[in-house]
Scaffold this active site. Structure first.
Site, PDB file in Angstrom:
ATOM      1  N   ASN A  34       0.803  -0.615   0.021  1.00  0.00           N
ATOM      2  CA  ASN A  34      -0.170   0.150  -0.249  1.00  0.00           C
ATOM      3  C   ASN A  34       0.832   1.787   0.033  1.00  0.00           C
ATOM      4  O   ASN A  34       1.717   1.774   1.064  1.00  0.00           O
ATOM      5  CB  ASN A  34      -0.683  -0.150   1.692  1.00  0.00           C
ATOM      6  CG  ASN A  34      -1.412   1.285   1.442  1.00  0.00           C
ATOM      7  OD1 ASN A  34      -1.993   2.182   0.362  1.00  0.00           O
ATOM      8  ND2 ASN A  34      -1.991   1.727   2.268  1.00  0.00           N
ATOM      9  N   LYS A  36      -0.102   4.518  -0.441  1.00  0.00           N
ATOM     10  CA  LYS A  36      -0.404   5.614   0.525  1.00  0.00           C
ATOM     11  C   LYS A  36      -0.521   6.522  -0.111  1.00  0.00           C
ATOM     12  O   LYS A  36      -0.249   6.265  -1.683  1.00  0.00           O
ATOM     13  CB  LYS A  36      -0.225   5.721   1.510  1.00  0.00           C
ATOM     14  CG  LYS A  36       0.317   4.415   2.107  1.00  0.00           C
ATOM     15  CD  LYS A  36       0.027   4.341   3.656  1.00  0.00           C
ATOM     16  CE  LYS A  36       0.619   3.295   4.626  1.00  0.00           C
ATOM     17  NZ  LYS A  36      -0.402   3.308   5.837  1.00  0.00           N
ATOM     18  N   HIS A 121      -9.173   0.423   5.093  1.00  0.00           N
ATOM     19  CA  HIS A 121      -8.562   1.363   5.316  1.00  0.00           C
ATOM     20  C   HIS A 121      -8.469   1.905   6.378  1.00  0.00           C
ATOM     21  O   HIS A 121      -9.242   3.080   6.506  1.00  0.00           O
ATOM     22  CB  HIS A 121      -7.174   1.778   4.250  1.00  0.00           C
ATOM     23  CG  HIS A 121      -6.082   1.678   5.447  1.00  0.00           C
ATOM     24  ND1 HIS A 121      -5.263   2.624   6.080  1.00  0.00           N
ATOM     25  CD2 HIS A 121      -4.662   1.103   4.918  1.00  0.00           C
ATOM     26  CE1 HIS A 121      -3.621   2.027   6.368  1.00  0.00           C
ATOM     27  NE2 HIS A 121      -3.573   0.721   5.967  1.00  0.00           N
ATOM     28  N   GLU A 123      -6.952   4.752   8.336  1.00  0.00           N
ATOM     29  CA  GLU A 123      -6.676   5.804   7.812  1.00  0.00           C
ATOM     30  C   GLU A 123      -8.093   6.682   7.496  1.00  0.00           C
ATOM     31  O   GLU A 123      -8.232   7.805   7.166  1.00  0.00           O
ATOM     32  CB  GLU A 123      -5.287   5.680   6.619  1.00  0.00           C
ATOM     33  CG  GLU A 123      -4.199   6.192   7.865  1.00  0.00           C
ATOM     34  CD  GLU A 123      -2.857   5.398   7.276  1.00  0.00           C
ATOM     35  OE1 GLU A 123      -2.577   5.160   5.821  1.00  0.00           O
ATOM     36  OE2 GLU A 123      -1.951   4.808   7.353  1.00  0.00           O
ATOM     37  N   GLU A 193      -5.631  -5.823  10.607  1.00  0.00           N
ATOM     38  CA  GLU A 193      -4.938  -4.160  10.662  1.00  0.00           C
ATOM     39  C   GLU A 193      -4.130  -3.584  11.852  1.00  0.00           C
ATOM     40  O   GLU A 193      -6.196  -2.867  12.274  1.00  0.00           O
ATOM     41  CB  GLU A 193      -4.868  -3.614   9.566  1.00  0.00           C
ATOM     42  CG  GLU A 193      -4.501  -3.857   8.531  1.00  0.00           C
ATOM     43  CD  GLU A 193      -4.076  -2.835   7.576  1.00  0.00           C
ATOM     44  OE1 GLU A 193      -2.984  -3.359   7.065  1.00  0.00           O
ATOM     45  OE2 GLU A 193      -4.675  -2.075   7.008  1.00  0.00           O
ATOM     46  N   GLY A 199       2.226   2.016  10.335  1.00  0.00           N
ATOM     47  CA  GLY A 199       2.911   3.256  10.635  1.00  0.00           C
ATOM     48  C   GLY A 199       3.491   3.107  12.242  1.00  0.00           C
ATOM     49  O   GLY A 199       3.890   4.874  11.997  1.00  0.00           O
ATOM     50  N   SER A 238       3.088  -2.354  10.484  1.00  0.00           N
ATOM     51  CA  SER A 238       4.476  -2.541  10.510  1.00  0.00           C
ATOM     52  C   SER A 238       5.712  -3.302  10.213  1.00  0.00           C
ATOM     53  O   SER A 238       6.332  -3.919  10.412  1.00  0.00           O
ATOM     54  CB  SER A 238       4.660  -1.969  11.861  1.00  0.00           C
ATOM     55  OG  SER A 238       4.762  -0.527  12.485  1.00  0.00           O
TER      56      SER A 238
END
Ligand code: PEP
Length: 276
Positions: A34, A36, A121, A123, A193, A199, A238
């Protein structure tokens, strides 16, 4: 502070860790990058070229997917022609077309070569405010459009501390897949996730990840009794060349969704090679 394990926790699915081991009938390992909101089209092409050149042969047992930003999809698609690396998008609108300024439809994504789509996701959930019902509409459209849809689910650190991981994961999975028929699960992938691991450099331990993957498998068994074993459940948060091997060694971890480490060809290639 160490992130607690969940062996005492329980969602509405009556689940105890260890109950559903070896229920996965998934034969492929999925490695998805991904990217991003990173890289220009030229930089994305360079990265995809470097990944492609570094992978002389991808075995049938491994599916490699790259998910550049919308603006780079077309350029990367041109370069991936003839390659077995698949192209995915990071988001889409649930409508087929219309007055939705700034959005992109499933048909548009397919027209530029996408066969995968990431939906829900963290985010998009936590930074851009997407709710389960919108995510569900996207999932329905994506699966109806014959895109392979990666539904992301996962708890925040506070939710884990409050022992709510299973509840959150169950809610996001059930609501995200509301109205999805068993037949459509052939194109479904779940990505677990944990938000606290995305991240941040804090990876879930292999047993923490496996525990939630087992829970998701058990939940899928209730939801899709005929096909649940065939739905890939991949881990994201991560992932690096250092931790990928132990994650992939777990029976219910069918692949990884990689953010930061997918932006450098070397680290992404090492992750792919760990699955080969
Ligand atoms: C992600 O973006 O889905 C992700 C898992 O990111 P990272 O690997 O950087 O944690």
């Amino acid at each position: 502070m160490a992130i607690p394990s969940l062996t005492e926790g329980r969602g509405r699915v009556d689940f105890r860790f260890g109950e559903c081991l070896n229920n996965s009938a998934v034969t492929k390992k999925i490695i998805a990058g991904n990217w991003k909101m990173n890289l220009t089209p030229a930089e994305s092409v360079q990265l995809s070229d470097n990944i492609q050149f570094g992978l002389a042969h991808i075995p049938n047992s491994v599916e490699v997917i790259v998910c550049p930003s919308m603006i780079s999809l077309s350029a990367v698609n041109t370069r991936l022609t003839g390659s077995s690396i698949k192209l995915g998008a990071q988001n889409m609108h649930p409508a087929k077309s219309g007055a939705f300024t700034g959005e992109c439809s499933s048909e548009m994504l397919k027209a530029v070569g996408c066969t995968y789509i990431i939906i829900g996701h963290s985010e998009r959930r936590h930074v851009l405010g997407e709710k389960d019902d919108l995510i569900n509409q996207k999932m329905i459209t994506a699966l109806d459009s014959d895109l392979n849809a990666i539904l992301c689910v996962g708890e925040t650190e506070i939710e884990r501390d409050q022992n709510l991981t299973f509840n959150v994961v169950e809610r996001q999975t059930r609501l995200g897949l509301l109205g999805v028929s068993e037949e459509k699960t052939k194109s479904l992938i779940i990505a677990y996730e944990p938000v606290w691991a995305i991240g941040t450099g804090k990876t879930a331990t292999t047993s923490q990840a496996q525990e939630v993957h087992c829970f998701i498998r058990e939940l899928l068994r209730k939801m899709f009794p005929s096909f649940y074993g065939k739905i890939p459940i991949i881990y994201g948060g991560s992932v690096t060349p250092v931790n990928v091997e132990s994650l992939l060694a777990e029976s219910d971890i069918n692949g990884v969704l990689v953010g930061g480490a997918s932006l450098k060809a070397d680290s992404f290639l090492s992750i792919v090679k760990a699955a080969c």
